[in-house]
Design a protein around this motif. Structure first.
Motif, PDB file in Angstrom:
ATOM      1  N   LEU A 233       2.073  -0.017  -4.209  1.00  0.00           N
ATOM      2  CA  LEU A 233       2.688  -1.346  -4.169  1.00  0.00           C
ATOM      3  C   LEU A 233       1.756  -2.365  -3.530  1.00  0.00           C
ATOM      4  CD1 LEU A 233       6.319  -0.358  -3.142  1.00  0.00           C
ATOM      5  CD2 LEU A 233       5.449  -0.920  -5.417  1.00  0.00           C
ATOM      6  N   LYS A 234       1.892  -3.595  -3.989  1.00  0.00           N
ATOM      7  CA  LYS A 234       1.114  -4.715  -3.462  1.00  0.00           C
ATOM      8  C   LYS A 234       2.042  -5.672  -2.711  1.00  0.00           C
ATOM      9  CE  LYS A 234      -2.261  -6.097  -6.164  1.00  0.00           C
ATOM     10  NZ  LYS A 234      -2.942  -6.677  -7.324  1.00  0.00           N
ATOM     11  N   LYS A 235       1.476  -6.699  -2.133  1.00  0.00           N
ATOM     12  CA  LYS A 235       2.243  -7.666  -1.356  1.00  0.00           C
ATOM     13  C   LYS A 235       3.210  -8.417  -2.271  1.00  0.00           C
ATOM     14  CE  LYS A 235      -0.067  -9.836   1.721  1.00  0.00           C
ATOM     15  NZ  LYS A 235      -0.962 -10.764   2.445  1.00  0.00           N
TER      16      LYS A 235
ATOM     17  N   SER B 112       0.790  -1.232   0.000  1.00  0.00           N
ATOM     18  CA  SER B 112       0.000   0.000   0.000  1.00  0.00           C
ATOM     19  C   SER B 112       0.822   1.282   0.000  1.00  0.00           C
ATOM     20  CB  SER B 112      -0.982   0.028   1.177  1.00  0.00           C
ATOM     21  OG  SER B 112      -1.818  -1.099   1.124  1.00  0.00           O
ATOM     22  N   LEU B 113       2.153   1.191  -0.041  1.00  0.00           N
ATOM     23  CA  LEU B 113       2.947   2.416  -0.161  1.00  0.00           C
ATOM     24  C   LEU B 113       2.704   3.020  -1.540  1.00  0.00           C
ATOM     25  CD1 LEU B 113       6.404   1.478   1.386  1.00  0.00           C
ATOM     26  CD2 LEU B 113       4.506   2.687   2.458  1.00  0.00           C
ATOM     27  N   VAL B 114       2.688   4.338  -1.610  1.00  0.00           N
ATOM     28  CA  VAL B 114       2.494   5.056  -2.867  1.00  0.00           C
ATOM     29  C   VAL B 114       3.787   5.798  -3.172  1.00  0.00           C
ATOM     30  CG1 VAL B 114       1.129   6.780  -4.091  1.00  0.00           C
ATOM     31  CG2 VAL B 114       0.033   5.280  -2.398  1.00  0.00           C
ATOM     32  N   VAL B 115       4.360   5.514  -4.369  1.00  0.00           N
ATOM     33  CA  VAL B 115       5.686   6.024  -4.714  1.00  0.00           C
ATOM     34  C   VAL B 115       5.690   6.523  -6.158  1.00  0.00           C
ATOM     35  CG1 VAL B 115       8.143   5.447  -4.785  1.00  0.00           C
ATOM     36  CG2 VAL B 115       6.639   4.197  -3.245  1.00  0.00           C
TER      37      VAL B 115
ATOM     38  N   TYR C 135      11.740 -16.319  -8.780  1.00  0.00           N
ATOM     39  CA  TYR C 135      11.542 -14.891  -8.987  1.00  0.00           C
ATOM     40  C   TYR C 135      10.909 -14.265  -7.757  1.00  0.00           C
ATOM     41  CZ  TYR C 135      12.467 -15.461 -13.943  1.00  0.00           C
ATOM     42  OH  TYR C 135      13.071 -15.725 -15.147  1.00  0.00           O
ATOM     43  N   LEU C 136      11.543 -13.216  -7.259  1.00  0.00           N
ATOM     44  CA  LEU C 136      10.936 -12.339  -6.278  1.00  0.00           C
ATOM     45  C   LEU C 136      10.206 -11.285  -7.099  1.00  0.00           C
ATOM     46  CD1 LEU C 136      10.463 -11.001  -3.525  1.00  0.00           C
ATOM     47  CD2 LEU C 136      12.715  -9.927  -3.777  1.00  0.00           C
ATOM     48  N   ARG C 137       8.916 -11.120  -6.848  1.00  0.00           N
ATOM     49  CA  ARG C 137       8.118 -10.174  -7.626  1.00  0.00           C
ATOM     50  C   ARG C 137       7.432  -9.163  -6.717  1.00  0.00           C
ATOM     51  NH1 ARG C 137       5.854 -13.731 -12.709  1.00  0.00           N
ATOM     52  NH2 ARG C 137       7.793 -13.358 -13.839  1.00  0.00           N
ATOM     53  N   VAL C 138       7.551  -7.900  -7.123  1.00  0.00           N
ATOM     54  CA  VAL C 138       6.846  -6.819  -6.447  1.00  0.00           C
ATOM     55  C   VAL C 138       5.917  -6.196  -7.479  1.00  0.00           C
ATOM     56  CG1 VAL C 138       7.056  -4.655  -5.172  1.00  0.00           C
ATOM     57  CG2 VAL C 138       8.839  -6.420  -4.944  1.00  0.00           C
ATOM     58  N   PHE C 139       4.632  -6.297  -7.214  1.00  0.00           N
ATOM     59  CA  PHE C 139       3.609  -5.776  -8.119  1.00  0.00           C
ATOM     60  C   PHE C 139       3.187  -4.386  -7.678  1.00  0.00           C
ATOM     61  CE2 PHE C 139       2.931 -10.420  -7.967  1.00  0.00           C
ATOM     62  CZ  PHE C 139       3.116 -10.724  -9.311  1.00  0.00           C
ATOM     63  N   GLY C 140       2.787  -3.579  -8.661  1.00  0.00           N
ATOM     64  CA  GLY C 140       2.263  -2.255  -8.360  1.00  0.00           C
ATOM     65  C   GLY C 140       1.231  -1.856  -9.396  1.00  0.00           C
ATOM     66  N   TYR C 141       0.451  -0.842  -9.060  1.00  0.00           N
ATOM     67  CA  TYR C 141      -0.559  -0.332  -9.985  1.00  0.00           C
ATOM     68  C   TYR C 141      -0.707   1.167  -9.775  1.00  0.00           C
ATOM     69  CZ  TYR C 141      -3.722  -0.248  -5.999  1.00  0.00           C
ATOM     70  OH  TYR C 141      -4.293   0.014  -4.784  1.00  0.00           O
ATOM     71  N   THR C 142      -1.301   1.821 -10.761  1.00  0.00           N
ATOM     72  CA  THR C 142      -1.573   3.251 -10.656  1.00  0.00           C
ATOM     73  C   THR C 142      -3.042   3.499 -10.948  1.00  0.00           C
ATOM     74  OG1 THR C 142      -0.963   5.462 -11.385  1.00  0.00           O
ATOM     75  CG2 THR C 142      -0.949   3.742 -13.066  1.00  0.00           C
ATOM     76  N   GLU C 143      -3.576   4.492 -10.278  1.00  0.00           N
ATOM     77  CA  GLU C 143      -4.960   4.900 -10.527  1.00  0.00           C
ATOM     78  C   GLU C 143      -5.015   6.246 -11.224  1.00  0.00           C
ATOM     79  OE1 GLU C 143      -6.990   4.797  -6.792  1.00  0.00           O
ATOM     80  OE2 GLU C 143      -6.760   2.629  -6.600  1.00  0.00           O
ATOM     81  N   ASP C 144      -3.877   6.937 -11.265  1.00  0.00           N
ATOM     82  CA  ASP C 144      -3.912   8.321 -11.725  1.00  0.00           C
ATOM     83  C   ASP C 144      -3.019   8.636 -12.906  1.00  0.00           C
ATOM     84  OD1 ASP C 144      -1.441   8.101 -10.573  1.00  0.00           O
ATOM     85  OD2 ASP C 144      -1.585   9.915  -9.369  1.00  0.00           O
ATOM     86  N   GLY C 145      -2.446   7.650 -13.532  1.00  0.00           N
ATOM     87  CA  GLY C 145      -1.526   7.976 -14.613  1.00  0.00           C
ATOM     88  C   GLY C 145      -1.348   6.828 -15.576  1.00  0.00           C
TER      89      GLY C 145
END
Length: 120
Positions: free
Chosen positions: A73-75, A10-13, A52-62
């Motif tokens: 960021l997700k888990k 849940s961090l926003v970067v 593989y170590l995977r870090v998923f993320g998503y955007t709502e504004d761009g």
């Protein structure tokens, strides 16, 4: 296997900053993105297989392709690659303890570098 309690969830970067920090820790995008989703991978090749170590993320504004996005960021997950099928994350998978520890260490280092810049 989900990697719990990393502090990254849940961090926003800012995408540009995120790419820079992830790259320092050998987490690369390598084309795994679309307009609103992105995946950072760290590849491990050890005697037990390829992981593989995977870090998923998503955007709502761009748009990730524009480089102008805030990423949530997700888990993180750890998966084993099976040729030709792909990466499996299931509960039946067995992950070497030293691999899991290295993944946790990598994620902790990423978190420490992100802390001054993030909005939870």
């Amino acid at each position: 296997m989900y990697i719990e309690n990393t502090g990254l969830e849940s961090l926003v970067v800012d995408l540009r900053l995120l790419k820079e920090i992830m790259h320092k820790h050998d987490l690369f995008v390598d084309g795994q993105w679309d307009y609103e989703r992105i995946t950072f991978d760290k590849k491990y090749v050890i005697k037990e297989g390829t992981y593989y170590l995977r870090v998923f993320g998503y955007t709502e504004d761009g748009d990730i392709g524009s480089g102008q996005a805030e990423i949530t960021l997700k888990k993180p997950v750890l998966g084993k690659h099976y040729y030709p099928f792909g990466v499996e994350y299931g509960e039946d998978e067995v992950f070497p303890e030293n691999l899991v520890k290295d993944c946790e260490k990598t994620l902790q280092q990423v978190l420490e570098e992100l802390k001054p810049y993030v909005q939870a």
